[in-house]
Design a protein around this motif. Structure first.
Motif, PDB file in Angstrom:
ATOM      1  N   ASP A  70       0.821  -1.215   0.000  1.00  0.00           N
ATOM      2  CA  ASP A  70       0.000   0.000   0.000  1.00  0.00           C
ATOM      3  C   ASP A  70       0.856   1.265   0.000  1.00  0.00           C
ATOM      4  N   ARG A  71       1.978   1.186   0.689  1.00  0.00           N
ATOM      5  CA  ARG A  71       2.785   2.395   0.837  1.00  0.00           C
ATOM      6  C   ARG A  71       3.782   2.613  -0.301  1.00  0.00           C
ATOM      7  N   THR A  72       4.064   1.589  -1.074  1.00  0.00           N
ATOM      8  CA  THR A  72       5.135   1.750  -2.069  1.00  0.00           C
ATOM      9  C   THR A  72       4.713   1.447  -3.508  1.00  0.00           C
ATOM     10  N   SER A  73       3.530   0.862  -3.706  1.00  0.00           N
ATOM     11  CA  SER A  73       3.201   0.381  -5.053  1.00  0.00           C
ATOM     12  C   SER A  73       3.013   1.509  -6.067  1.00  0.00           C
ATOM     13  N   ALA A  74       2.578   2.697  -5.620  1.00  0.00           N
ATOM     14  CA  ALA A  74       2.384   3.782  -6.590  1.00  0.00           C
ATOM     15  C   ALA A  74       3.728   4.202  -7.200  1.00  0.00           C
ATOM     16  N   LYS A  75       4.760   4.231  -6.357  1.00  0.00           N
ATOM     17  CA  LYS A  75       6.088   4.592  -6.883  1.00  0.00           C
ATOM     18  C   LYS A  75       6.572   3.506  -7.848  1.00  0.00           C
ATOM     19  N   LEU A  76       6.449   2.254  -7.421  1.00  0.00           N
ATOM     20  CA  LEU A  76       6.967   1.173  -8.275  1.00  0.00           C
ATOM     21  C   LEU A  76       6.143   1.030  -9.553  1.00  0.00           C
ATOM     22  N   PHE A  77       4.839   1.300  -9.470  1.00  0.00           N
ATOM     23  CA  PHE A  77       4.026   1.243 -10.687  1.00  0.00           C
ATOM     24  C   PHE A  77       4.444   2.362 -11.643  1.00  0.00           C
TER      25      PHE A  77
ATOM     26  N   GLU B  42       4.614   9.143  -9.306  1.00  0.00           N
ATOM     27  CA  GLU B  42       3.883   7.987  -8.800  1.00  0.00           C
ATOM     28  C   GLU B  42       2.585   7.830  -9.575  1.00  0.00           C
ATOM     29  N   VAL B  43       2.187   6.597  -9.784  1.00  0.00           N
ATOM     30  CA  VAL B  43       0.910   6.307 -10.433  1.00  0.00           C
ATOM     31  C   VAL B  43       0.255   5.190  -9.634  1.00  0.00           C
ATOM     32  N   ALA B  44      -0.937   5.443  -9.119  1.00  0.00           N
ATOM     33  CA  ALA B  44      -1.610   4.405  -8.326  1.00  0.00           C
ATOM     34  C   ALA B  44      -1.991   3.239  -9.228  1.00  0.00           C
ATOM     35  N   PRO B  45      -1.569   2.031  -8.888  1.00  0.00           N
ATOM     36  CA  PRO B  45      -1.964   0.881  -9.712  1.00  0.00           C
ATOM     37  C   PRO B  45      -3.430   0.532  -9.472  1.00  0.00           C
ATOM     38  N   PRO B  46      -4.107  -0.073 -10.461  1.00  0.00           N
ATOM     39  CA  PRO B  46      -5.510  -0.450 -10.267  1.00  0.00           C
ATOM     40  C   PRO B  46      -5.615  -1.508  -9.156  1.00  0.00           C
ATOM     41  N   PRO B  47      -6.726  -1.482  -8.388  1.00  0.00           N
ATOM     42  CA  PRO B  47      -6.849  -2.376  -7.230  1.00  0.00           C
ATOM     43  C   PRO B  47      -6.770  -3.860  -7.581  1.00  0.00           C
TER      44      PRO B  47
END
Lengths: 178, 231
Positions: free
Chosen positions: A25-32, B59-64
């Motif tokens: 939850d805390r790191t996936s936006a950066k890695l995505f 940053e890009v929020a990945p889809p759930p």
């Protein structure tokens, strides 16, 4: 108080699922963001992100000995995985998704990495390189350009670009160690 | 820090960390990384040096559904594997054909790559993959020592199941090379009677009960396969 990412990775190494979910939850936006920028295709970036976190789950025990901080380790896992995928596109370049913006120009090293102290030093040392070499380093890191792509972009023969970039990297290392 | 390494190795580590190497050279360097803690330290040091470049990537929020799929893949025991696959010969041929094509390209890339790392003795490589699974294994065979080094890049056995490695020479029945190492990388020593066959064989990984196939022949689905190719 929220646990540090380093502590979370340590707990993931002990097979703590809740810690893993929290880390995601805390790191996936950066890695995505990293996967998307490198792969330029949403569906492939989603696959790469999932595979990256499978590696994080499996290899978390290797983190503490790596000398990385949590974010640089996670980014390295994601980048290495995405680059493997990128280089494995044997026959055809994947078509780019219209929704994913692709930089037409080389990234501007002057605008990079203002945030951290590491970033400031890196920017300073990139600034000591010839501008085109600094751009090549940044382009390879951020957009995943291969030697072939760098050669095309900079109009330098493939057999020259390697010597050329290696010299830049050696100089960069020397500057960063000062 | 990393200054005990020869300068060329340190720069190769930089190239690996940056990601600029062609595919085949990158795969070979990754194999060297498995064997050298010094090289791993050098790569980590470069990753740390360059990490601040990622500050510029938004940053890009990945889809759930990515998170949902990830958690399911990691934490839900899988149910029964598909059977009957081994009888399906044409699929077999498709699998090995695809891998062969990939390796032909890889070999071509390799020949054009400048200054390949020195590898002692004849080296053979196979990429085991399938478009039906995410399993991907790179196998390097060192003919001198008879050692097959395995680098499992993706995929893992279903809960309570094992992955078994097979060597298929020509039209012979598959011969077991034992279970895949539980770790991502490991190696198996090929029995002397099979060594001559490796260089032209197909390698395959099958899904088996924990402990391996009870019959001495594959009983579960082929998870990945690929033809051995000389580098």
């Amino acid at each position: 108080m929220a646990e540090s990412l380093e502590v979370l990775i340590g707990r993931v190494a002990l097979r703590d699922e809740a810690a893993f979910r929290n880390l995601y939850d805390r790191t996936s936006a950066k890695l995505f963001g990293v996967c998307l920028r490198l792969l330029r295709q949403r569906s492939e970036a989603e696959d790469a992100l999932q595979e990256t976190y499978v590696k994080v789950w499996r290899n978390a025990a290797q983190f503490s000995a790596s000398g990385h901080n949590a974010m640089s380790w996670l980014i390295a896992v994601a980048r290495n995985h995405a680059i493997d995928r990128l280089r494995a596109r044997w026959t055809e370049a994947a078509p780019l998704d219209a929704e994913v913006e692709v930089a037409d120009e080389m990234p501007d090293p002057e605008r990079q990495a203002l945030a951290s102290d590491m970033g400031r030093r890196l920017r300073q040392c990139l600034g000591e390189l010839e501008a085109v070499r600094a751009q090549a380093v940044a382009g390879a890191y951020i957009d995943g350009f291969s030697y072939q792509e760098l050669a095309d972009r900079h109009g330098i023969p493939l057999n020259t670009i390697r010597t050329w970039l290696r010299r830049g990297l050696a100089k960069l290392k020397e500057c960063l160690s000062r | 820090m990393t200054d005990t390494l020869p300068p060329d190795d340190d720069l190769a580590a930089a190239e690996y960390a940056l990601g600029v190497m062609p595919a085949a050279e990158r795969a070979l360097f990754a194999a060297r990384l498995d064997l050298s803690p010094e090289l791993r330290t050098a790569v980590s040091s470069w990753e740390i040096r360059l990490a601040a470049l990622a500050d510029q990537i938004p940053e890009v929020a990945p889809p759930p559904q990515v998170k949902a799929a990830l958690m399911t893949a990691l934490f839900t025991p899988e149910t029964e594997p598909r059977a009957g696959f081994w009888e399906n010969l044409w699929l077999w041929r498709t699998l090995t054909g695809v891998s062969l094509a990939a390796l032909a390209v890889m070999a071509g890339l390799y020949l054009r790559a400048p200054a390949p790392p020195a590898v002692p003795g004849a080296v053979y490589v196979a990429e085991l993959a399938s478009d039906k699974t995410t399993v991907r294994v790179i196998a390097y065979y060192d003919a001198q020592s008879g050692t097959l080094r395995l680098d499992r890049r993706a995929g893992e056995p279903a809960a309570g199941r094992a992955m078994e490695l097979w060597l298929i020479a020509g039209t012979d029945k598959p011969k077991s090379l034992g279970l895949m190492p539980a770790t991502e990388t490991g190696s198996v020593v090929i029995p002397t009677t099979l060594r001559d066959a490796v260089q032209t064989a197909t390698l395959a990984v099958s899904d088996e009960p924990a402990g391996g196939s009870p019959t001495g022949q594959p009983t579960g689905a082929v998870l990945a396969a690929g033809k051995v190719h000389s580098l």
